[in-house]
Design a protein around this motif. Sequence first.
Motif, PDB file in Angstrom:
ATOM      1  N   GLY A 233       0.738  -1.339  -0.046  1.00  0.00           N
ATOM      2  CA  GLY A 233       0.215   0.044  -0.012  1.00  0.00           C
ATOM      3  C   GLY A 233       0.693   1.230  -0.123  1.00  0.00           C
ATOM      4  N   HIS A 234       2.231   1.182   0.117  1.00  0.00           N
ATOM      5  CA  HIS A 234       3.171   2.331   0.180  1.00  0.00           C
ATOM      6  C   HIS A 234       3.759   2.673  -1.078  1.00  0.00           C
ATOM      7  N   ALA A 235       3.401   1.740  -2.134  1.00  0.00           N
ATOM      8  CA  ALA A 235       4.147   1.857  -3.219  1.00  0.00           C
ATOM      9  C   ALA A 235       4.084   3.136  -4.119  1.00  0.00           C
ATOM     10  N   ALA A 236       2.943   3.923  -4.033  1.00  0.00           N
ATOM     11  CA  ALA A 236       2.663   5.143  -4.641  1.00  0.00           C
ATOM     12  C   ALA A 236       3.629   5.934  -3.907  1.00  0.00           C
ATOM     13  N   GLU A 237       3.628   6.175  -2.696  1.00  0.00           N
ATOM     14  CA  GLU A 237       4.661   7.029  -1.787  1.00  0.00           C
ATOM     15  C   GLU A 237       6.139   6.682  -1.930  1.00  0.00           C
ATOM     16  N   MET A 238       6.552   5.412  -2.060  1.00  0.00           N
ATOM     17  CA  MET A 238       7.639   5.067  -2.324  1.00  0.00           C
ATOM     18  C   MET A 238       8.185   5.557  -3.803  1.00  0.00           C
ATOM     19  N   GLU A 239       7.420   5.440  -4.704  1.00  0.00           N
ATOM     20  CA  GLU A 239       7.782   5.889  -6.154  1.00  0.00           C
ATOM     21  C   GLU A 239       7.992   7.480  -6.172  1.00  0.00           C
ATOM     22  N   ALA A 240       7.051   8.210  -5.451  1.00  0.00           N
ATOM     23  CA  ALA A 240       7.361   9.537  -5.390  1.00  0.00           C
ATOM     24  C   ALA A 240       8.509  10.141  -4.654  1.00  0.00           C
ATOM     25  N   ILE A 241       8.963   9.499  -3.572  1.00  0.00           N
ATOM     26  CA  ILE A 241      10.008   9.664  -2.996  1.00  0.00           C
ATOM     27  C   ILE A 241      11.278   9.503  -3.951  1.00  0.00           C
ATOM     28  N   ALA A 242      11.262   8.343  -4.471  1.00  0.00           N
ATOM     29  CA  ALA A 242      12.597   8.017  -5.449  1.00  0.00           C
ATOM     30  C   ALA A 242      12.687   9.078  -6.526  1.00  0.00           C
TER      31      ALA A 242
END
Length: 396
Positions: A233-242
């Motif tokens: 469920g954290h995928a979108a947040e992780m992609e944005a941070i990267a």
Amino acid sequence: MQNVLVIGFNTRNIVCSANRAGYTVCSIDAFRDFDLQECAHASSLLECKTVKELHQLDPSRIKDQMDAFGLEFDALVPGSGLEMLDHRSFSCPVLASPPDALQKASNKIYLSKRLAALGIPHPQCYSPEELDTVEYPVMVKPATGGGGIFNRVARSKQELLSILEEFSRLDPELTEKTVVIQDFLEGIPSSVSLLSTKNEALSLAVNEQLIGIPWLSRLPFAYCGNITPFKTGHAAEMEAIAEELALEFKLLGSNGVDFLVTEKGPVVIEINPRFQGSLDTVEKAMNINLFEAHSGCFRGKLPEKPGAKCFAARGILYSDRELFIDRKLMDFILKEKGADIPLHGAVVEPEGPLTSLFSCTPTREEAILSLENGAKRIKTFIEKLNKKDDGTPESC
């Protein structure tokens, strides 16, 4: 661009990706595995065995090896261990992030301070001058490379000092100034693979990292491969941070950001400003050629964001003993249709990587089971070979 040189400690995945994209690719590599040589137009040996030797590699030695290939190279692509190559030493373009960007992204202390300034969760890193302020437990690891083989957890100052002493015995180059000491956190190891130009960044995939898998390695923190995609469920947040970090550090091409998904959410562990070990699973799951996408970044082009077609898994099987690769063992490993196939006559050191296994299945569970079965078959075959060699009767 047609003729490409890839140089690094282990370049097989980059070389084979470039070959599939239609390039004439040569390699300077420390392993020169069977499948690397199958993909490469030509290859030569990178005669560096330690981090110090990699960092002190004279560009003139690389130039001599380049000349021996008899090609005019249109581009040079550095892989693991050679990220810090001096671009000015070569007449052809180097398809990598600028050296100053690489140095900042690879400096764990600098990264920790930048992440704090950006408000991005991360484990605190301690400099050699801050050992008296350390809050335990901490992770101790080499500042660059290692694949998790040297990673250790210290739960007290005494353990920390013992680990530093152990490191100095294993490799004199591993000192307080060349290791990273950071807060030890619990969570699921993962990463984001992304592409970036000077103006844009695109996250391609979130990957689960396989770390210290007992049926692949006896080492508790050894990097044992990846599964793509990692459903969280954290995928979108992780992609944005990267993507934010790629632009913040002015990275170009294919890069990765390592995370730990904790109970409180994703935490950035480090930036890998180069092609990553997840290249294989990203290509298989997302149906994309990463070398072609990487080269496109230097022309200011990003591909469309791909979707996952399967759960692609790579498992790196480590040897639990010194292992001579005879023809029977090499042929058996070839039957698994994996990668990183050691050459006949090679010697694999204890705890050294033996080969990579792959699977591409509808579910994560099937992917893991396929890797586990492949590892079991190879280990069983090795045990049978050893019993024959020492004269021990085989059990029925």
